[in-house]
Scaffold this active site. Structure first.
Site, mmCIF file in Angstrom:
data_model
loop_
_atom_site.group_PDB
_atom_site.id
_atom_site.type_symbol
_atom_site.label_atom_id
_atom_site.label_comp_id
_atom_site.label_asym_id
_atom_site.label_seq_id
_atom_site.Cartn_x
_atom_site.Cartn_y
_atom_site.Cartn_z
ATOM 1 N N ARG A 147 -35.579 15.468 -44.019
ATOM 2 C CA ARG A 147 -34.193 15.589 -43.576
ATOM 3 C C ARG A 147 -34.047 15.632 -42.065
ATOM 4 O O ARG A 147 -33.108 15.060 -41.507
ATOM 5 C CB ARG A 147 -33.573 16.847 -44.193
ATOM 6 C CG ARG A 147 -33.398 16.738 -45.680
ATOM 7 C CD ARG A 147 -32.910 18.028 -46.293
ATOM 8 N NE ARG A 147 -32.641 17.851 -47.717
ATOM 9 C CZ ARG A 147 -32.215 18.805 -48.521
ATOM 10 N NH1 ARG A 147 -32.033 20.024 -48.046
ATOM 11 N NH2 ARG A 147 -31.972 18.562 -49.796
ATOM 12 N N HIS A 151 -26.625 22.553 -42.975
ATOM 13 C CA HIS A 151 -26.750 22.733 -44.413
ATOM 14 C C HIS A 151 -27.474 24.022 -44.794
ATOM 15 O O HIS A 151 -26.966 24.829 -45.562
ATOM 16 C CB HIS A 151 -27.489 21.530 -44.997
ATOM 17 C CG HIS A 151 -27.768 21.616 -46.461
ATOM 18 N ND1 HIS A 151 -26.769 21.820 -47.391
ATOM 19 C CD2 HIS A 151 -28.914 21.508 -47.168
ATOM 20 C CE1 HIS A 151 -27.287 21.845 -48.603
ATOM 21 N NE2 HIS A 151 -28.585 21.679 -48.496
ATOM 22 N N SER A 155 -35.320 24.429 -52.065
ATOM 23 C CA SER A 155 -34.590 25.696 -51.971
ATOM 24 C C SER A 155 -34.432 26.321 -53.351
ATOM 25 O O SER A 155 -34.639 27.524 -53.528
ATOM 26 C CB SER A 155 -33.215 25.488 -51.336
ATOM 27 O OG SER A 155 -32.385 24.695 -52.154
ATOM 28 N N GLY A 163 -30.830 36.147 -56.576
ATOM 29 C CA GLY A 163 -30.302 37.434 -56.992
ATOM 30 C C GLY A 163 -30.127 37.560 -58.489
ATOM 31 O O GLY A 163 -30.494 38.584 -59.091
ATOM 32 N N LEU A 167 -29.176 32.069 -57.196
ATOM 33 C CA LEU A 167 -30.368 31.884 -58.024
ATOM 34 C C LEU A 167 -31.377 33.004 -57.822
ATOM 35 O O LEU A 167 -31.952 33.513 -58.787
ATOM 36 C CB LEU A 167 -31.001 30.528 -57.722
ATOM 37 C CG LEU A 167 -30.245 29.328 -58.267
ATOM 38 C CD1 LEU A 167 -30.926 28.029 -57.840
ATOM 39 C CD2 LEU A 167 -30.140 29.379 -59.783
ATOM 40 N N GLY A 205 -26.228 39.982 -53.933
ATOM 41 C CA GLY A 205 -26.196 38.536 -54.086
ATOM 42 C C GLY A 205 -26.518 38.130 -55.509
ATOM 43 O O GLY A 205 -27.419 38.696 -56.137
ATOM 44 N N GLU A 248 -32.996 32.356 -49.735
ATOM 45 C CA GLU A 248 -32.680 31.896 -48.385
ATOM 46 C C GLU A 248 -32.490 33.048 -47.411
ATOM 47 O O GLU A 248 -32.507 32.842 -46.196
ATOM 48 C CB GLU A 248 -31.417 31.017 -48.415
ATOM 49 C CG GLU A 248 -31.186 30.236 -47.136
ATOM 50 C CD GLU A 248 -29.942 29.363 -47.164
ATOM 51 O OE1 GLU A 248 -29.632 28.735 -46.135
ATOM 52 O OE2 GLU A 248 -29.266 29.305 -48.214
#
Length: 659
Positions: free
Chosen positions: A344, A419, A458, A58, A56, A53, A443
């Protein structure tokens, strides 16, 4: 001996994070870094790490480990690391700088994050996240990330949902893109230096475990179809989340669960899979032809006001013709303290409620109109159009290109959509999974967000893991190396290769009547209907049966064209959907077993009198870590649940309130 529960899963032994330090919480990360073993520079050159990955987490991990002198192999399925899905993040990144002197602090960011996650995350991990947040901003500014600045030239901030301070740093509506370019450039510097080797258009299909340790991966060259074996001293999965199990989501079409699911099948526990985030600010579904949804940044809720008509008869009217007294600004009415900046999960649920009440706007989808207004008329009267364009112009342009309507003239229409996923591989304080030598970052792990992620957190977690946490924890493992080299013809390697070939050959040989996409779309419909914004026991049991039947049909009737030894997107999709079919069942089992409402997991049977989520801390204050044992229903092959008790010593458990 594990106990079979409800013919769906087995209850196994408890699990605990044994690596978390003790003492005052503000000193624990410092203590952990000091206690961790060191690897001297000469030995680093003898050690190798695989990172799957290039988002961000990775890219930043590859850049940092490469800078430290380790040999890093970086893998992504895109044609460039810059096309990782982190590029799509829009609104900002949190940090406790308190530039506005509005009462923010590391402790307040820690508190807001635990509360926002509905008290289902670990104190240790979240405090560390808040603690390193300020260093992330310094790092990115030094890289040249063009954060917005105020008139005096200082970094600007705005607010996001779930907080009452302005702590979100941003670059218009392109924050993820700008941060990813910074991390990518840092990684490319190490590629040029020779410490990082980048493999693009490669998809990981298996993790290699030798003597109980992760020692490599099997990857498929997506252009030639060749299966490649890559070996290392440790493996890091930074492959993102699994929101595309719902088919329609804000995720890029290629986002998948395969890397983490392959690890799960090899022994890595999967934690809290049912914790899914529904984002309240997305462009509504327009029809059955759609394959993905588009996110409108949560930052829009700073200046936009959310409303629906008070009267059902007004839902077809031009919103500009509906007078102020006939508008229901329902978030401001229900949650006066936070208004449009509630978290959210709450904003999403209330949008569903008003639409279920028949007061939604826009075209009908089924029996209801699935949309609410996000209105900037007040902001445009308070600020100039140029000022609004400076803050949100690219988002307004994107909305207009998709819908044909200008938000400067007509209120946006928005509706919740899948999301982000808070669940992921179970990791300890060091970000190590239950397979020694296998780490998960960003994530791909479960560790920081509990049952609901606060907006702009995140990007904070991904960069915290990649730049600051993982480099300081993986060295504790690597200090015991270099490990004995693994031969390419070792039995474990040959078995992993054979398993991948057998799986690919099976998919190509079925030659059924249905396309891969048709199975994915049907699975997504099941997940959204029964394991989406609202879940019930009856619905989840139905979903489990439907998914099992769908999976049986998939392996009997899917049609995958082409061959394995060439570029074959149909084959790529088939492997990913096969994994989604297994994950979807586990998500439903996890949601069924958790008979409480918390954050994004809303069980209709567990709510307060006014419809808010009702937690059950006495029975469910734990992380649900699932062990793979097979695909069959019930019996010895049922998944095994291991509970990690959540203990709060620095924050008091209480029912969330944003009123």
């Amino acid at each position: 001996m594990s106990e079979l529960i409800d013919d769906l899963y087995r209850l196994g032994d408890p699990i605990a994070d044994t690596k978390a330090p003790d003492g005052p919480i503000e000193n624990r990360w410092t203590k952990a870094k000091f206690d961790n073993k060191l690897v001297n520079p000469a030995n680093r050159r003898k050690l190798s790490v695989i990172i799957v990955g290039t988002g961000l987490a990775g890219s930043s991990a590859a850049a940092t480990l490469g800078e430290a002198g380790y040999h890093v192999k970086s893998f992504c399925y895109q044609d460039s690391p810059r096309r990782a899905h982190s590029i799509a993040a829009q609104g900002g990144i949190n940090a406790a700088k308190n530039y506005n002197d509005d009462g923010d602090s590391v402790y307040r960011l820690f508190y807001d994050t635990v509360k926002g996650g509905d008290y289902r995350s670990r104190e240790n991990n979240v405090y560390r996240l808040a603690e390193v947040s300020n260093s992330i901003i310094d790092q990115c500014v030094a890289q040249g990330v063009p954060f917005a600045r105020d008139y005096g030239g200082l970094l600007d901030n705005r607010s996001f949902g779930g907080v009452q301070v302005a702590r979100t740093f941003y670059a218009r509506g392109q924050t993820g893109q700008q941060l990813l370019i910074g991390a990518y450039q840092a990684m490319e510097r190490q590629v040029a230096a020779g410490t990082v080797t980048a493999y693009t258009r490669h998809e990981m299909l298996e993790v290699i475990v030798v003597d109980g340790r992760a020692r490599g991966i099997i990857a498929r060259d997506m252009v030639t179809g060749e299966l490649e074996t890559h070996l290392a001293d440790a493996v890091v999965l930074a492959s993102g989340g699994y929101g595309n199990v719902f088919f329609l989501s804000t995720n890029a079409m290629g986002c998948n669960v395969t890397a983490t699911w392959r690890a799960h099948r090899k022994g890595a526990y999967f934690a809290n899979p049912c914790y899914t985030q529904i984002h309240p600010t997305c462009i509504p579904v327009a029809g059955d032809y759609q394959s993905k949804l588009t996110l409108m940044s949560e930052s829009l809720r700073n200046d936009g006001r959310i409303w629906v008509p008070k009267n059902r008869d007004d839902c077809e009217k031009d919103p500009r013709q509906i007078p102020e007294e006939d508008r229901d600004y329902y978030l401001e009415r229900i949650y006066p303290a936070f208004g449009n900046l509630v978290p959210r999960d709450i904003a999403s649920r209330q949008a569903k409620n008003v639409c279920d009440d028949g007061r939604g706007v826009g075209p009908k989808v089924g029996d209801f109109r699935r949309g609410v207004y996000l209105d900037f008329s007040d902001a445009l009267s308070r600020m100039s159009e140029a000022a609004i364009a400076e803050k949100y112009g690219n988002l307004f342009d994107m909305y207009q290109r998709i819908t044909g309507e200008s938000p400067y003239e007509v209120p946006m229409r928005i509706y919740p959509a899948v999301h982000y996923t808070m669940g992921g591989l179970w990791v300890d304080y060091d970000l190590e999974t239950t397979i020694p030598g296998l780490y998960a970052a960003g994530e791909a792990n479960f560790s920081d967000h509990g049952a609901n992620r606060l907006g702009a957190s995140s990007l904070m977690q991904c960069l915290a893991d990649g730049y600051f946490v993982l480099p300081n924890t993986i060295r504790n493992y690597l200090a015991s190396g270099p490990y004995e080299p693994v031969a390419e013809d070792a039995p474990e390697v040959l078995q992993a290769q054979a398993d991948v070939r057998e799986r690919l050959d099976k998919l190509l040989s079925i030659n059924g009547d249905r396309t891969v996409d048709s199975f994915h779309k049907e699975l997504g419909h099941i997940m959204w209907e029964y394991c989406g914004m609202e879940r019930t026991e009856e619905g989840l049991r139905k979903a489990i049966d439907l998914i099992r039947s769908l999976r049986e049909e998939f392996w009997r009737n899917v049609r995958v064209l082409g061959s394995a030894d060439t570029l074959n997107q149909s084959l790529e999709k088939a492997g990913r959907v096969a994994d989604f079919l297994e994950l979807g069942e586990l998500m439903c089992i996890d949601a069924l077993h958790r008979r409480e409402s918390c954050g994004g997991h809303f069980r209709a049977e567990s709510q307060t009198e006014d419809g808010e989520a009702l937690r059950d801390d006495e029975k469910f204050a734990y992380v649900g870590a699932w062990q793979f044992s097979g695909n069959e229903a019930g019996g010895p092959d049922a998944p095994i649940l291991h509970k990690e008790d959540l203990v709060y010593n620095f924050i008091q458990l209480k029912q969330r309130s944003y009123k």
